[in-house]
Scaffold this motif. Structure first.
Motif, mmCIF file in Angstrom:
data_model
loop_
_atom_site.group_PDB
_atom_site.id
_atom_site.type_symbol
_atom_site.label_atom_id
_atom_site.label_comp_id
_atom_site.label_asym_id
_atom_site.label_seq_id
_atom_site.Cartn_x
_atom_site.Cartn_y
_atom_site.Cartn_z
ATOM 1 N N GLY A 6 0.624 5.155 -3.950
ATOM 2 C CA GLY A 6 1.965 5.709 -3.802
ATOM 3 C C GLY A 6 3.086 4.728 -4.090
ATOM 4 N N LEU A 7 2.747 3.545 -4.588
ATOM 5 C CA LEU A 7 3.773 2.525 -4.835
ATOM 6 C C LEU A 7 4.314 2.578 -6.259
ATOM 7 C CD1 LEU A 7 2.172 -0.517 -2.946
ATOM 8 C CD2 LEU A 7 3.684 1.279 -2.073
ATOM 9 N N ASP A 8 3.744 3.444 -7.088
ATOM 10 C CA ASP A 8 4.221 3.638 -8.461
ATOM 11 C C ASP A 8 4.303 2.320 -9.215
ATOM 12 O OD1 ASP A 8 5.086 5.003 -10.665
ATOM 13 O OD2 ASP A 8 7.179 5.158 -10.024
ATOM 14 N N GLY A 9 3.204 1.578 -9.164
ATOM 15 C CA GLY A 9 3.136 0.328 -9.903
ATOM 16 C C GLY A 9 4.143 -0.713 -9.444
ATOM 17 N N GLY A 10 4.522 -0.686 -8.187
ATOM 18 C CA GLY A 10 5.481 -1.652 -7.654
ATOM 19 C C GLY A 10 6.914 -1.182 -7.705
ATOM 20 N N LYS A 11 7.174 -0.016 -8.309
ATOM 21 C CA LYS A 11 8.545 0.489 -8.398
ATOM 22 C C LYS A 11 9.024 1.098 -7.074
ATOM 23 C CE LYS A 11 7.934 1.672 -13.301
ATOM 24 N NZ LYS A 11 7.916 2.790 -14.287
ATOM 25 N N ARG A 12 8.073 1.439 -6.205
ATOM 26 C CA ARG A 12 8.428 2.075 -4.939
ATOM 27 C C ARG A 12 8.006 1.157 -3.799
ATOM 28 N NH1 ARG A 12 5.724 6.526 -5.565
ATOM 29 N NH2 ARG A 12 7.422 7.736 -6.502
ATOM 30 N N ALA A 55 -0.977 14.677 -3.295
ATOM 31 C CA ALA A 55 -0.914 13.954 -4.564
ATOM 32 C C ALA A 55 -1.274 12.486 -4.371
ATOM 33 C CB ALA A 55 0.479 14.086 -5.170
ATOM 34 N N MET A 56 -0.834 11.895 -3.268
ATOM 35 C CA MET A 56 -1.127 10.485 -3.015
ATOM 36 C C MET A 56 -2.608 10.268 -2.763
ATOM 37 S SD MET A 56 2.250 9.657 -0.706
ATOM 38 C CE MET A 56 1.876 7.942 -0.352
ATOM 39 N N LEU A 57 -3.224 11.182 -2.028
ATOM 40 C CA LEU A 57 -4.661 11.064 -1.766
ATOM 41 C C LEU A 57 -5.466 11.247 -3.046
ATOM 42 C CD1 LEU A 57 -4.787 13.046 1.587
ATOM 43 C CD2 LEU A 57 -5.351 10.633 1.312
ATOM 44 N N GLU A 58 -5.040 12.181 -3.887
ATOM 45 C CA GLU A 58 -5.731 12.385 -5.156
ATOM 46 C C GLU A 58 -5.558 11.169 -6.069
ATOM 47 O OE1 GLU A 58 -6.068 15.681 -8.766
ATOM 48 O OE2 GLU A 58 -4.573 15.933 -7.182
ATOM 49 N N GLU A 59 -4.350 10.601 -6.058
ATOM 50 C CA GLU A 59 -4.097 9.394 -6.851
ATOM 51 C C GLU A 59 -5.034 8.267 -6.439
ATOM 52 O OE1 GLU A 59 -0.770 5.825 -6.971
ATOM 53 O OE2 GLU A 59 -0.166 7.808 -6.233
ATOM 54 N N GLY A 60 -5.154 8.047 -5.133
ATOM 55 C CA GLY A 60 -6.011 6.973 -4.647
ATOM 56 C C GLY A 60 -7.474 7.225 -4.948
ATOM 57 N N TYR A 61 -7.901 8.468 -4.800
ATOM 58 C CA TYR A 61 -9.304 8.805 -5.044
ATOM 59 C C TYR A 61 -9.669 8.564 -6.503
ATOM 60 C CZ TYR A 61 -13.639 11.542 -4.947
ATOM 61 O OH TYR A 61 -14.942 11.953 -5.045
ATOM 62 N N LYS A 62 -8.784 8.965 -7.415
ATOM 63 C CA LYS A 62 -9.058 8.771 -8.838
ATOM 64 C C LYS A 62 -8.920 7.300 -9.233
ATOM 65 C CE LYS A 62 -7.734 13.407 -10.403
ATOM 66 N NZ LYS A 62 -6.765 14.203 -11.214
ATOM 67 N N MET A 63 -7.917 6.632 -8.678
ATOM 68 C CA MET A 63 -7.657 5.231 -9.032
ATOM 69 C C MET A 63 -8.828 4.332 -8.638
ATOM 70 S SD MET A 63 -4.457 2.876 -7.740
ATOM 71 C CE MET A 63 -5.045 2.854 -6.036
#
Length: 525
Positions: A56-62, A77-85
């Protein structure tokens, strides 16, 4: 000590003059500021697992602070992002109350039955619903045990009464609908479920008591709202704010009302049993709770609260799921005829909604499971609070104080578990027929299945013990609607109504109207 002091301060303000109230208010503010300072300097955050990143940090932008705020509205969305990442690996998801460590599913087998003093499920539930104040999750040990050990084996006896109550509730809640009539279906199902579940909990006495039904509904709503309101305050302010938030005041009032009805009912049952013997005991959950409770759990006040807590769980689950089902069916009406036909055929064969008959509704079960896959009640399950350092089989040590979980919604859309997971296939989980050429394929999971890729009900010893009753109740409610009504979305659009989510919780939009029109069916329910 803080709890008692805050209560005294709040009581002192009531009825006081304006200058005195201002003075007390200033003292409270100073007091809380001091407590907050001390708490921040004596209670650090749990240690982090080395090498595990935050999502959820958007590559350091957040910033991490912004990511925690974003979690409130974008947790899925954040959980899905982490699971895929991480390809299903470890990752932290930031949240205002506490950051959570998502764990790979390969560890849940060794954690599912871990001792509660090491991996605490109840405490994770308390944290989600601010249970220290709302009471949700506190002392929730009796009813899961009794549901599993006494209610579930008694379902063949209990279900016919629930079936009867569903029909009565429909006739009370739903108008004649001789022509297309707009119905706020989420509210209607909430009232139907409250009455049907009331029959299971305390028989006709509770099911036909308007005050009990309204209290059980309002307790569910106010507890949820109170939890969200409490989360907006820092830890050190909550002991005072619990006395000021209107929904918290309402929660305490609902518990008093529950005692008003449950305690006399228990006394009357004890009198009847004394006169007529054990055979006079009714077969419902309240009696089972009474018979299985020990020591302080036998106190009538606690049994009254437990009955209310069971209503909370029933309404929270069994009202949301059929609402999701109706929204999905309105968006995909091609599923209505085969589901309706399946119900009619079962009733002709079995004569009613028996436990065996409900098991024959495999298409409905599949549709329910697919709807749950897209519309879960929560986006994360298998929550545990780790009370001490916990070393896993491969040497990874989860630090004490960590709240762990599994991103169950993201897992349910993993192509390695589900073919074409982004496509809604209502009959995805229908078991193969005897003529199917793929007989070597294992039967697909059912609505109540729990395993590493089906985590909607949790997993292990803390998997939801009420899921079997909930499944039967949901099927009967959905079947009654299918047989007695045609239905469609109000308005010109046919798109499925969007869900309403907050943090980890996900609900159907309660403001949607569904048009109902009574059918002239041949099969009577």
């Amino acid at each position: 000590m803080l709890f008692d002091f805050s209560a005294v301060l709040v009581s002192a303000v009531e009825g006081a003059s304006l200058p005195l109230a201002i003075t007390v208010g200033v003292l409270v503010t100073i007091f809380l500021a001091v407590v907050g300072f001390l708490w921040r300097h004596t209670n650090g955050s749990p240690r982090l697992l080395p090498g595990v990143s935050f999502v959820g940090l958007d590559g350091g932008k957040r910033s991490i602070a912004d990511a925690r705020l974003r979690f409130r509205t974008h947790s899925a969305a954040m959980l899905e992002e982490g699971y895929k990442m991480t390809n299903g690996g470890f990752f932290y998801v930031p949240a205002l109350e506490c950051d959570r460590l998502m764990i790979p599913t390969k560890y849940i087998e060794e954690l599912k039955n871990a001792p509660d003093d090491k991996a605490d499920f109840i405490q994770s539930f308390v944290e989600m619903f601010e249970g220290e104040y709302t009471t949700i999750g506190k002392r929730w040990d009796l009813h899961p045990r009794v549901v599993k050990g006494s209610l579930n084996p008694s379902l063949p006896t209990v279900l016919p009464h629930v079936e009867e109550e569903i029909a009565v509730a429909f006739s009370k809640v739903i108008p004649p609908c001789e022509d297309w009539t707009p119905i706020p279906i989420a509210d209607a199902f909430k009232r139907i479920v409250a009455q049907a579940s009331g029959r299971m909990i305390g028989g006709l006495t509770l099911a036909r008591n308007p005050q009990w039904l309204q209290t059980s509904i309002d307790f569910t709503t106010d507890s949820w709202m109170a939890a969200q309101r409490m989360k907006s305050y820092p830890f050190w302010a909550k002991p005072v704010m619990q006395w000021l938030i209107p929904e918290m005041v309402a929660v305490r009032r609902h518990i008093k009302v529950a005692r008003k009805f449950i305690k006399p009912l228990l006394r009357e049952r004890e009198r009847v049993v004394d006169e007529q013997g054990e055979k006079a005991k009714p077969v419902d959950l309240l009696q089972m709770l009474h018979d299985n409770a020990r020591d302080q759990d036998r106190h009538p006040d606690f049994l009254a609260y437990t009955a209310l807590a069971v209503s909370f769980a029933a309404i929270h689950t069994s009202a949301s799921v059929p609402t999701h089902l109706v929204y999905d069916l309105c968006a995909r009406p091609e599923y209505i005829p085969p589901l309706r036909e399946e119900v009619e055929q079962m009733l002709e064969e079995m004569g009613g909604f028996t436990k065996a008959g409900l098991a024959k509704l495999v298409k409905m079960d599949s549709f329910m499971k697919e709807s749950q896959r897209f519309n879960p009640l929560v986006f994360m399950t298998f929550g545990r609070v780790m009370h001490s350092d916990y070393t896993l089989h491969d040497g990874v040590t989860i630090p004490a104080g960590t709240i762990i979980g599994v991103p169950s919604h993201a897992i349910s859309h993993d192509p390695s578990f589900f073919e074409d997971p982004s496509t809604f296939d209502g009959f995805r989980f229908v078991p193969p027929s005897e003529s199917d050429l793929n007989l070597r394929r294992r039967d697909p999971p059912s609505f109540v299945t729990t395993n590493a890729s089906n985590l909607g009900w949790g997993y292990g010893k803390h998997a939801c013990s009420g899921r079997f009753f909930a499944s039967h109740e949901i099927k009967m409610i959905t079947a009654y609607l299918l047989l007695n009504f045609d239905f469609k979305l109000a308005g010109k659009g046919t798109d499925r109504p969007a869900n309403v989510s907050f943090e980890l919780q996900n609900s159907p939009d309660p403001m949607v109207n569904v048009l109902l029109k009574r059918r002239n069916q041949n099969v009577k329910v």
